[in-house]
Motif scaffolding. Sequence first.
Motif, mmCIF file in Angstrom:
data_model
loop_
_atom_site.group_PDB
_atom_site.id
_atom_site.type_symbol
_atom_site.label_atom_id
_atom_site.label_comp_id
_atom_site.label_asym_id
_atom_site.label_seq_id
_atom_site.Cartn_x
_atom_site.Cartn_y
_atom_site.Cartn_z
ATOM 1 N N ARG A 37 5.491 -8.078 -19.249
ATOM 2 C CA ARG A 37 4.671 -7.162 -18.449
ATOM 3 C C ARG A 37 5.014 -7.293 -16.965
ATOM 4 O O ARG A 37 5.083 -8.398 -16.419
ATOM 5 C CB ARG A 37 3.198 -7.452 -18.652
ATOM 6 N N TRP A 38 5.186 -6.160 -16.316
ATOM 7 C CA TRP A 38 5.511 -6.088 -14.890
ATOM 8 C C TRP A 38 4.295 -5.491 -14.192
ATOM 9 O O TRP A 38 4.100 -4.286 -14.189
ATOM 10 C CB TRP A 38 6.758 -5.231 -14.704
ATOM 11 N N ASP A 39 3.489 -6.345 -13.609
ATOM 12 C CA ASP A 39 2.200 -5.959 -13.034
ATOM 13 C C ASP A 39 2.409 -5.389 -11.630
ATOM 14 O O ASP A 39 2.833 -6.099 -10.713
ATOM 15 C CB ASP A 39 1.284 -7.180 -12.981
ATOM 16 N N ALA A 40 2.078 -4.118 -11.465
ATOM 17 C CA ALA A 40 2.281 -3.457 -10.173
ATOM 18 C C ALA A 40 1.419 -4.055 -9.071
ATOM 19 O O ALA A 40 1.741 -3.914 -7.887
ATOM 20 C CB ALA A 40 1.986 -1.964 -10.301
ATOM 21 N N ARG A 41 0.347 -4.722 -9.437
ATOM 22 C CA ARG A 41 -0.510 -5.335 -8.413
ATOM 23 C C ARG A 41 0.065 -6.658 -7.909
ATOM 24 O O ARG A 41 -0.406 -7.196 -6.912
ATOM 25 C CB ARG A 41 -1.929 -5.541 -8.963
ATOM 26 N N GLY A 155 24.521 4.025 -1.806
ATOM 27 C CA GLY A 155 23.531 3.039 -2.248
ATOM 28 C C GLY A 155 22.131 3.409 -1.791
ATOM 29 O O GLY A 155 21.919 4.356 -1.031
ATOM 30 N N ARG A 156 21.162 2.634 -2.252
ATOM 31 C CA ARG A 156 19.763 2.901 -1.932
ATOM 32 C C ARG A 156 19.098 1.676 -1.312
ATOM 33 O O ARG A 156 19.351 0.551 -1.722
ATOM 34 C CB ARG A 156 18.984 3.273 -3.203
ATOM 35 N N LEU A 157 18.252 1.935 -0.353
ATOM 36 C CA LEU A 157 17.294 0.966 0.149
ATOM 37 C C LEU A 157 15.944 1.303 -0.470
ATOM 38 O O LEU A 157 15.481 2.446 -0.359
ATOM 39 C CB LEU A 157 17.192 1.029 1.669
ATOM 40 N N VAL A 158 15.333 0.330 -1.130
ATOM 41 C CA VAL A 158 13.988 0.496 -1.675
ATOM 42 C C VAL A 158 13.137 -0.583 -1.018
ATOM 43 O O VAL A 158 13.254 -1.769 -1.336
ATOM 44 C CB VAL A 158 13.962 0.356 -3.206
ATOM 45 N N ALA A 159 12.312 -0.182 -0.073
ATOM 46 C CA ALA A 159 11.607 -1.145 0.771
ATOM 47 C C ALA A 159 10.101 -0.965 0.686
ATOM 48 O O ALA A 159 9.597 0.150 0.487
ATOM 49 C CB ALA A 159 12.049 -1.005 2.226
ATOM 50 N N ALA A 160 9.397 -2.075 0.847
ATOM 51 C CA ALA A 160 7.943 -2.059 1.000
ATOM 52 C C ALA A 160 7.637 -2.488 2.423
ATOM 53 O O ALA A 160 7.935 -3.628 2.805
ATOM 54 C CB ALA A 160 7.294 -3.004 0.000
ATOM 55 N N ILE A 161 7.089 -1.589 3.211
ATOM 56 C CA ILE A 161 6.775 -1.876 4.609
ATOM 57 C C ILE A 161 5.313 -2.305 4.709
ATOM 58 O O ILE A 161 4.405 -1.565 4.325
ATOM 59 C CB ILE A 161 7.018 -0.641 5.504
ATOM 60 N N LYS A 162 5.107 -3.517 5.222
ATOM 61 C CA LYS A 162 3.764 -4.078 5.345
ATOM 62 C C LYS A 162 3.290 -3.907 6.784
ATOM 63 O O LYS A 162 3.816 -4.540 7.700
ATOM 64 C CB LYS A 162 3.766 -5.556 4.954
ATOM 65 N N ALA A 163 2.282 -3.049 6.972
ATOM 66 C CA ALA A 163 1.818 -2.736 8.324
ATOM 67 C C ALA A 163 1.324 -3.971 9.062
ATOM 68 O O ALA A 163 1.600 -4.161 10.249
ATOM 69 C CB ALA A 163 0.721 -1.673 8.270
ATOM 70 N N GLU A 200 -2.688 -2.686 -0.313
ATOM 71 C CA GLU A 200 -3.314 -2.051 0.844
ATOM 72 C C GLU A 200 -2.400 -2.138 2.061
ATOM 73 O O GLU A 200 -1.760 -3.169 2.316
ATOM 74 C CB GLU A 200 -4.646 -2.736 1.151
ATOM 75 N N ASP A 201 -2.360 -1.040 2.826
ATOM 76 C CA ASP A 201 -1.611 -0.982 4.087
ATOM 77 C C ASP A 201 -0.131 -1.296 3.902
ATOM 78 O O ASP A 201 0.505 -1.963 4.722
ATOM 79 C CB ASP A 201 -2.223 -1.931 5.124
ATOM 80 N N HIS A 202 0.426 -0.798 2.794
ATOM 81 C CA HIS A 202 1.854 -0.892 2.541
ATOM 82 C C HIS A 202 2.402 0.528 2.340
ATOM 83 O O HIS A 202 1.696 1.411 1.846
ATOM 84 C CB HIS A 202 2.159 -1.697 1.277
#
Length: 210
Positions: A37-41, A155-163, A200-202
């Motif tokens: 299981r890959w938990d998105a949270r 190629g691709r950048l897949v990023a999570a930006i944390k405010a 939150e805030d990502h």
Amino acid sequence: MSLPGGVERRQFDGGDEALSTRGEPAYGEPVVDGWRRWDARRSKLGATLELGLHTGLSAGDAVLYLGAANGTTVSHVADFAGPTYAVEFAPRPVRDLVEVAEARDNLVPLLKDARQPETYAHVVESGLDAIVQDVATRGQADVALANRKFLADDGRLVAAIKARSEDVTEAPEDVFERVLDQLREGYEVLATERMEPFHEDHLAVVATPK
């Protein structure tokens, strides 16, 4: 929902469906018939996939993962990807990351600072299919730009930006706009999505190098 090859939605105990990859357990996650299981949270990339963004990730991709921590998300990436270089600067989580890599021949843990790509350029191949970035530091756009040289032209950048990592006092919307403006110095931004309710805030960002 556009999922990479090797990522499927599977039913787990309780009848709920969730993202999953096939591989050795890494952090006590539920496993059914070999599918983890890959938990998105617990995973920014998992949340990005749950939100339906087309990441461009594919089975067998060569990936540079920035901000690997103790290996929760990068273990799932390594389950479907090809060579997976996992950069983490904090020694304690790297010990866990090394254990995760023991069951995955394609996962290369690197105790390095993602802000200093020259320190691992001798290890990481060029022409990578993807950079997955989840670094909780000020200057997240700078990190993405500094590591852009490893990406293939398509190629691709897949990023999570944390405010909150950029500025705890500034409105997240303003932080995101500023970071995106910086990213556009070297990337074409293809898609963005706020990551609530998972994080939150990502902001999830998919981009390709200019």
